[in-house]
Design a protein around this motif. Structure first.
Motif, PDB file in Angstrom:
ATOM      1  N   LEU A  23       0.827  -1.209   0.000  1.00 20.12           N
ATOM      2  CA  LEU A  23       0.000   0.000   0.000  1.00 20.12           C
ATOM      3  C   LEU A  23       0.860   1.258   0.000  1.00 20.12           C
ATOM      4  CD1 LEU A  23      -2.753  -1.111   2.506  1.00 20.12           C
ATOM      5  CD2 LEU A  23      -3.092  -0.580   0.078  1.00 20.12           C
ATOM      6  N   TYR A  24       1.952   1.231   0.749  1.00 24.30           N
ATOM      7  CA  TYR A  24       2.851   2.380   0.796  1.00 24.30           C
ATOM      8  C   TYR A  24       3.457   2.638  -0.587  1.00 24.30           C
ATOM      9  CZ  TYR A  24       6.735   5.386   2.072  1.00 24.30           C
ATOM     10  OH  TYR A  24       7.627   6.437   2.140  1.00 24.30           O
ATOM     11  N   GLU A  25       3.831   1.584  -1.280  1.00 17.28           N
ATOM     12  CA  GLU A  25       4.400   1.759  -2.625  1.00 17.28           C
ATOM     13  C   GLU A  25       3.348   2.320  -3.583  1.00 17.28           C
ATOM     14  OE1 GLU A  25       7.080   2.214  -5.492  1.00 17.28           O
ATOM     15  OE2 GLU A  25       7.488   1.741  -3.401  1.00 17.28           O
ATOM     16  N   ARG A  26       2.124   1.844  -3.493  1.00 16.20           N
ATOM     17  CA  ARG A  26       1.043   2.405  -4.320  1.00 16.20           C
ATOM     18  C   ARG A  26       0.826   3.879  -3.998  1.00 16.20           C
ATOM     19  NH1 ARG A  26      -4.379  -0.364  -4.149  1.00 16.20           N
ATOM     20  NH2 ARG A  26      -4.830   1.324  -5.584  1.00 16.20           N
ATOM     21  N   LEU A  27       0.895   4.228  -2.703  1.00 13.29           N
ATOM     22  CA  LEU A  27       0.731   5.626  -2.303  1.00 13.29           C
ATOM     23  C   LEU A  27       1.853   6.481  -2.872  1.00 13.29           C
ATOM     24  CD1 LEU A  27      -0.753   7.814  -0.707  1.00 13.29           C
ATOM     25  CD2 LEU A  27       0.545   7.093   1.316  1.00 13.29           C
ATOM     26  N   ARG A  28       3.083   5.970  -2.839  1.00 10.49           N
ATOM     27  CA  ARG A  28       4.216   6.713  -3.418  1.00 10.49           C
ATOM     28  C   ARG A  28       4.002   6.965  -4.917  1.00 10.49           C
ATOM     29  NH1 ARG A  28       9.350   7.004  -2.568  1.00 10.49           N
ATOM     30  NH2 ARG A  28       9.864   5.602  -4.275  1.00 10.49           N
ATOM     31  N   LEU A  29       3.535   5.958  -5.631  1.00 13.40           N
ATOM     32  CA  LEU A  29       3.279   6.118  -7.066  1.00 13.40           C
ATOM     33  C   LEU A  29       2.149   7.114  -7.317  1.00 13.40           C
ATOM     34  CD1 LEU A  29       3.581   2.395  -8.209  1.00 13.40           C
ATOM     35  CD2 LEU A  29       5.193   4.269  -8.671  1.00 13.40           C
ATOM     36  N   GLN A  30       1.090   7.024  -6.518  1.00 10.24           N
ATOM     37  CA  GLN A  30      -0.048   7.937  -6.664  1.00 10.24           C
ATOM     38  C   GLN A  30       0.377   9.372  -6.349  1.00 10.24           C
ATOM     39  OE1 GLN A  30      -3.005   6.840  -7.728  1.00 10.24           O
ATOM     40  NE2 GLN A  30      -3.991   8.816  -7.685  1.00 10.24           N
ATOM     41  N   ALA A  31       1.205   9.543  -5.330  1.00 14.44           N
ATOM     42  CA  ALA A  31       1.685  10.882  -4.976  1.00 14.44           C
ATOM     43  C   ALA A  31       2.570  11.443  -6.088  1.00 14.44           C
ATOM     44  CB  ALA A  31       2.450  10.834  -3.658  1.00 14.44           C
ATOM     45  N   ALA A  32       3.391  10.607  -6.697  1.00 11.61           N
ATOM     46  CA  ALA A  32       4.236  11.061  -7.803  1.00 11.61           C
ATOM     47  C   ALA A  32       3.373  11.485  -8.993  1.00 11.61           C
ATOM     48  CB  ALA A  32       5.205   9.960  -8.222  1.00 11.61           C
ATOM     49  N   TYR A  33       2.318  10.725  -9.251  1.00 12.68           N
ATOM     50  CA  TYR A  33       1.403  11.080 -10.339  1.00 12.68           C
ATOM     51  C   TYR A  33       0.720  12.418 -10.042  1.00 12.68           C
ATOM     52  CZ  TYR A  33      -2.588  10.872 -13.495  1.00 12.68           C
ATOM     53  OH  TYR A  33      -3.528  11.176 -14.445  1.00 12.68           O
ATOM     54  N   SER A  34       0.272  12.600  -8.806  1.00 16.03           N
ATOM     55  CA  SER A  34      -0.365  13.866  -8.410  1.00 16.03           C
ATOM     56  C   SER A  34       0.607  15.025  -8.549  1.00 16.03           C
ATOM     57  CB  SER A  34      -0.866  13.792  -6.964  1.00 16.03           C
ATOM     58  OG  SER A  34      -1.827  12.798  -6.826  1.00 16.03           O
ATOM     59  N   ARG A  35       1.852  14.812  -8.109  1.00 19.08           N
ATOM     60  CA  ARG A  35       2.877  15.850  -8.226  1.00 19.08           C
ATOM     61  C   ARG A  35       3.102  16.225  -9.693  1.00 19.08           C
ATOM     62  NH1 ARG A  35       7.672  13.238  -6.868  1.00 19.08           N
ATOM     63  NH2 ARG A  35       7.669  12.748  -9.056  1.00 19.08           N
ATOM     64  N   ASP A  36       3.152  15.227 -10.556  1.00 23.35           N
ATOM     65  CA  ASP A  36       3.349  15.491 -11.987  1.00 23.35           C
ATOM     66  C   ASP A  36       2.180  16.287 -12.565  1.00 23.35           C
ATOM     67  OD1 ASP A  36       5.722  14.124 -11.797  1.00 23.35           O
ATOM     68  OD2 ASP A  36       4.963  12.295 -12.759  1.00 23.35           O
ATOM     69  N   ARG A  37       0.957  15.957 -12.164  1.00 24.09           N
ATOM     70  CA  ARG A  37      -0.216  16.712 -12.650  1.00 24.09           C
ATOM     71  C   ARG A  37      -0.165  18.168 -12.187  1.00 24.09           C
ATOM     72  NH1 ARG A  37      -5.195  14.157 -14.717  1.00 24.09           N
ATOM     73  NH2 ARG A  37      -5.976  16.182 -14.126  1.00 24.09           N
ATOM     74  N   LEU A  38       0.227  18.385 -10.932  1.00 27.51           N
ATOM     75  CA  LEU A  38       0.323  19.752 -10.422  1.00 27.51           C
ATOM     76  C   LEU A  38       1.449  20.517 -11.099  1.00 27.51           C
ATOM     77  CD1 LEU A  38      -0.264  19.118  -6.624  1.00 27.51           C
ATOM     78  CD2 LEU A  38      -1.780  20.360  -8.188  1.00 27.51           C
ATOM     79  N   THR A  39       2.570  19.867 -11.298  1.00 28.16           N
ATOM     80  CA  THR A  39       3.703  20.509 -11.971  1.00 28.16           C
ATOM     81  C   THR A  39       3.313  20.910 -13.387  1.00 28.16           C
ATOM     82  OG1 THR A  39       5.274  19.259 -10.652  1.00 28.16           O
ATOM     83  CG2 THR A  39       6.099  20.196 -12.702  1.00 28.16           C
ATOM     84  N   GLU A  40       2.631  20.016 -14.073  1.00 27.86           N
ATOM     85  CA  GLU A  40       2.183  20.293 -15.442  1.00 27.86           C
ATOM     86  C   GLU A  40       1.189  21.452 -15.473  1.00 27.86           C
ATOM     87  OE1 GLU A  40      -0.822  18.004 -18.323  1.00 27.86           O
ATOM     88  OE2 GLU A  40       0.962  16.831 -17.798  1.00 27.86           O
ATOM     89  N   ALA A  41       0.263  21.469 -14.515  1.00 25.29           N
ATOM     90  CA  ALA A  41      -0.743  22.533 -14.482  1.00 25.29           C
ATOM     91  C   ALA A  41      -0.130  23.892 -14.181  1.00 25.29           C
ATOM     92  CB  ALA A  41      -1.814  22.206 -13.452  1.00 25.29           C
ATOM     93  N   LEU A  42       0.963  23.896 -13.417  1.00 24.62           N
ATOM     94  CA  LEU A  42       1.574  25.162 -13.030  1.00 24.62           C
ATOM     95  C   LEU A  42       2.751  25.553 -13.925  1.00 24.62           C
ATOM     96  CD1 LEU A  42       1.442  24.656  -9.178  1.00 24.62           C
ATOM     97  CD2 LEU A  42      -0.102  26.005 -10.608  1.00 24.62           C
ATOM     98  N   ASP A  43       2.906  24.863 -15.010  1.00 21.81           N
ATOM     99  CA  ASP A  43       3.976  25.167 -15.958  1.00 21.81           C
ATOM    100  C   ASP A  43       3.774  26.576 -16.507  1.00 21.81           C
ATOM    101  OD1 ASP A  43       5.928  25.243 -17.884  1.00 21.81           O
ATOM    102  OD2 ASP A  43       5.291  23.412 -18.897  1.00 21.81           O
ATOM    103  N   GLU A  44       4.802  27.389 -16.411  1.00 30.98           N
ATOM    104  CA  GLU A  44       4.714  28.790 -16.845  1.00 30.98           C
ATOM    105  C   GLU A  44       4.453  28.935 -18.340  1.00 30.98           C
ATOM    106  OE1 GLU A  44       8.412  30.441 -15.596  1.00 30.98           O
ATOM    107  OE2 GLU A  44       7.847  30.442 -13.486  1.00 30.98           O
ATOM    108  N   ARG A  45       4.803  27.949 -19.115  1.00 28.13           N
ATOM    109  CA  ARG A  45       4.615  28.032 -20.570  1.00 28.13           C
ATOM    110  C   ARG A  45       3.175  27.817 -20.981  1.00 28.13           C
ATOM    111  NH1 ARG A  45       9.171  23.754 -21.591  1.00 28.13           N
ATOM    112  NH2 ARG A  45       8.112  23.043 -19.751  1.00 28.13           N
ATOM    113  N   ARG A  46       2.349  27.298 -20.068  1.00 24.35           N
ATOM    114  CA  ARG A  46       0.938  27.070 -20.381  1.00 24.35           C
ATOM    115  C   ARG A  46       0.133  28.303 -20.018  1.00 24.35           C
ATOM    116  NH1 ARG A  46      -1.252  21.416 -18.499  1.00 24.35           N
ATOM    117  NH2 ARG A  46      -2.926  22.188 -19.780  1.00 24.35           N
ATOM    118  N   THR A  47      -0.901  28.525 -20.730  1.00 24.32           N
ATOM    119  CA  THR A  47      -1.794  29.629 -20.375  1.00 24.32           C
ATOM    120  C   THR A  47      -2.871  29.089 -19.436  1.00 24.32           C
ATOM    121  OG1 THR A  47      -3.296  29.230 -22.219  1.00 24.32           O
ATOM    122  CG2 THR A  47      -1.431  30.743 -22.615  1.00 24.32           C
ATOM    123  N   THR A  48      -3.449  29.976 -18.651  1.00 20.61           N
ATOM    124  CA  THR A  48      -4.471  29.552 -17.696  1.00 20.61           C
ATOM    125  C   THR A  48      -5.699  28.992 -18.397  1.00 20.61           C
ATOM    126  OG1 THR A  48      -5.294  31.811 -17.602  1.00 20.61           O
ATOM    127  CG2 THR A  48      -3.745  31.124 -15.886  1.00 20.61           C
TER     128      THR A  48
END
Length: 143
Positions: A73-98
């Motif tokens: 379960l901890y490993e699944r949580l780590r993977l899910q957290a990494a996926y969430s982090r990637d989605r947030l990083t992508e959404a906050l990318d300065e090159r994208r428009t709001t």
């Protein structure tokens, strides 16, 4: 030596058992809790105990299974957290428009599933604490 708090709820770290073998580094919080509470050679001792018959063998198997599930379960949580982090990083990318940020939420269903997985992981670690306490009590009463 002072007892340090463990990751497992309501369990203080026991003084480590000493052996001549150098144990492998625990891989996840379940294996770490077993290592901390039962000593560095605990996994090997538990595996050996499961080969016998009786309640101690069943209890040793329960400890191993509960720790393995906590680590899974901890490993699944780590993977899910990494996926969430990637989605947030992508959404906050300065090159994208709001205009391209999703209106349904940055994390979508991923946020809710991460919360559920984190709760399940915590629940499993608490369960492991109960199983470890039971195991130690059973061995103290028969020793």
């Amino acid at each position: 030596m002072t007892n340090q708090p463990s990751r497992v709820h309501d369990i203080a770290e026991a003084a480590p058992h000493t052996t001549g073998l150098t144990p492998a580094t625990p891989q996840g919080p379940g294996e770490q809790a077993v290592h901390d509470l039962l000593g560095p050679d605990a996994n090997q001792r538990l595996r050996t105990q499961t080969q016998a018959d009786g309640p101690h063998a069943a209890l040793a198997q329960l400890v191993l299974d509960t720790a393995r599930e906590a680590d899974r379960l901890y490993e699944r949580l780590r993977l899910q957290a990494a996926y969430s982090r990637d989605r947030l990083t992508e959404a906050l990318d300065e090159r994208r428009t709001t205009a391209f940020i999703p209106v349904s939420g940055l994390l979508g269903p991923c946020g809710h599933s991460t919360d559920l997985l984190a709760a399940r992981c915590a629940q499993q670690l608490n369960q492991l604490g109960l199983v470890l306490r039971t195991y130690r009590t059973a061995h103290e009463t028969t020793s």
